[in-house]
Design a protein around this motif. Structure first.
Motif: not given
Length: 68
Positions: A29-45
């Motif tokens: 679950d922690d890895v999934l959450g981290t992946i989603l956060i990184i994907a969200g930051v990349l999307t915004v950038v």
């Protein structure tokens, strides 16, 4: 995808990372959450960069008349 999609991914990742106590089989679950956060930051950038490039373009309209 827009900024809203990126923010949604960041929020969903943060909820899974920090607040959710459930267990998904075969997934950390922690890895999934981290992946989603990184994907969200990349999307915004990427959306901010593409919008900045779009605002710097110029459209030139040329009109030609045929002489008679």
């Amino acid at each position: 995808m827009g900024i809203g999609t990126g923010v949604l991914l960041i929020v969903l990742g943060a909820v899974i990372e920090f607040a959710w106590t459930g267990n998904i089989p075969y997934v950390d679950d922690d890895v999934l959450g981290t992946i989603l956060i990184i994907a969200g930051v990349l999307t915004v950038v990427l959306v901010i960069i593409s919008n900045a490039q779009r605002s710097r373009t110029k459209n030139v309209q040329e009109t030609r008349y045929r002489g008679q």
